[in-house]
Scaffold this active site. Structure first.
Site, PDB file in Angstrom:
ATOM      1  N   ASP A 110      -1.504 -39.883 -53.890  1.00 15.53           N
ATOM      2  CA  ASP A 110      -0.793 -40.619 -52.847  1.00 15.53           C
ATOM      3  C   ASP A 110       0.679 -40.828 -53.162  1.00 15.53           C
ATOM      4  OD1 ASP A 110      -2.969 -40.982 -51.047  1.00 15.53           O
ATOM      5  OD2 ASP A 110      -3.787 -42.475 -52.411  1.00 15.53           O
ATOM      6  N   ASP A 171      -6.930 -36.185 -47.214  1.00 18.99           N
ATOM      7  CA  ASP A 171      -5.687 -36.942 -47.118  1.00 18.99           C
ATOM      8  C   ASP A 171      -4.519 -36.233 -47.810  1.00 18.99           C
ATOM      9  OD1 ASP A 171      -8.183 -38.385 -47.372  1.00 18.99           O
ATOM     10  OD2 ASP A 171      -7.098 -40.268 -47.240  1.00 18.99           O
TER      11      ASP A 171
END
Length: 392
Positions: A110, A171
């Site tokens: 992330d 993601d």
């Protein structure tokens, strides 16, 4: 493996609503009012990933979501030119630098969400050299998560942890742009090669034959062989988590700008049809696409906002003669109109009500969440003007 292209539901072929310039400007003005209301509370801290009781608690450097707040501030600065947004966004660079210096939860893919929306955009918009340097440090950390044998970027956790090794998640499609950017900035081709290989593996293993997606997939890091797909946030290992499908729509469309691989926007198209064909009557998805009206499931407004951005990106790379363009434009308009009309958080923190962070872990259910707010705002900006995405 041949990925199915479902015939798109005929309800998208009839124009039902329009996004006029006036409508978009009014919607952006509503967003700015909400950001202004939150700004005094979040000048040195960040809103939490999701609200609690409709209010965002203040947090520091503890999640994957802090970049979405700075991303919103930069969007506000771009559309208004008001110095107050830039000042706060730049002051928060201290936090992003401290995070790198002290290794505060940087063992994650992330890093793209964190540093594209705080530092890469600051560099590209204002020439902030400090921000560029921080983003390059983050890109190197992200690259270190790439396993050359498996060809994937490990999603979370210690690279030596056997339980986490070889795990990629959908993601990451929105995190690999940090590596493409770093390759362009430095000329180091290994960043580009890692990002390209990861996307290839994501397309091969995260996407099922029917154009639905796994949330996660495990690869053997010693042999490179595929192991299994499962979920972390979806309803089941065989269902299709709505936000994951939206990440796929956006990420595969976006990657074409970096790879020139025409199969990627076509894959985005297939994922889009699967997503759009499973939307309820108000065009705002349930948190997993397995649900239908009789299940009385929660919506995930954040997935709808991400999908709208993804479809807008897909339209950028499709030929002007593509026969599906009107239907995709209609789909975006229907999602955005319904998000604004029925889910805008007039009386709450944040922008969109009824998001779901992680249902299985009882996190952020039926609450505003920060990424949903960001992507709703991004979609409005995308649709209102010529704009360069922060997921560059």
């Amino acid at each position: 493996m041949t990925i199915t292209l479902e015939k798109l539901d005929t309800r998208y072929s009839i124009q039902q609503v329009e996004m006029s310039k006036a409508w978009l400007n009014e919607a952006i003005s509503e967003v700015l009012v909400k950001i202004d209301a939150m700004l005094p509370r979040f000048m040195s801290t960040f809103p939490a990933a999701s609200a609690k009781g409709d209010i965002y608690p203040a947090v520091e450097k503890v999640d994957w979501t802090e970049g979405f707040w700075t991303g919103m501030l930069w969007l506000a600065w771009e559309v208004t030119g008001e110095k107050k947004y830039r000042d706060v966004a730049e002051s928060l660079l201290d936090s992003f630098e401290e995070r790198l210096d002290k290794n505060i939860k940087v063992d994650t893919h992330d890093l793209g969400f964190l540093y594209l929306l705080s530092c890469v955009n600051a560099w590209q918009l204002t020439g902030n050299v400090r921000a560029r340097g921080l983003a390059l440090r983050a890109a190197e950390l992200l690259y270190q998560r790439f396993n050359t044998t498996a060809g994937v970027i490990q999603a979370w956790g210690d690279l030596k942890d056997p339980a986490r090794q070889g795990r990629m998640i959908i993601d990451c499609n929105l995190n690999v742009p940090l590596l493409f950017w770093a390759a362009d900035e430095t000329g180091n081709t290994h960043y580009r090669e890692a990002a390209t290989r990861h996307l290839t593996q994501a397309a091969r293993y995260l996407v099922r034959e029917d154009a639905s997606t796994f949330h996660t997939y495990y690869m053997d890091i010693h042999t490179g062989q595929p192991l299994r797909g499962d979920t972390h946030q979806g309803f089941s290992n065989s269902s299709c988590w709505a936000r994951g499908q939206a990440w796929g729509i956006y990420g595969f469309a976006l990657s074409f700008n970096h790879t020139g691989d025409a199969s990627q926007p076509e894959l985005s198209r297939r994922l889009s049809h699967y997503f759009l064909n499973r939307l309820p009557d108000d065009y705002v998805c349930y948190w997993d696409l397995i649900f239908t009206k009789q299940d009385n499931a929660y919506r995930d407004t954040s997935a709808a906002a991400i999908a709208a951005c993804g479809l807008a990106e897909l339209l950028k790379v499709l030929p002007l003669t593509d026969p599906m363009r009107p239907a995709y434009n209609n789909a975006i308009a229907l999602m955005m109109h319904n998000l604004r009309a029925h889910y805008f958080a007039h009386q709450q923190d944040g922008l969109l009500r009824e998001g779901v962070y992680n249902f299985g872990r009882n996190m952020g259910i039926n609450e505003p969440n920060l990424w949903g707010d960001y992507f709703y705002f991004e979609a409005l900006v995308r649709l209102s003007r010529i704009w360069t995405p922060y997921f560059c």
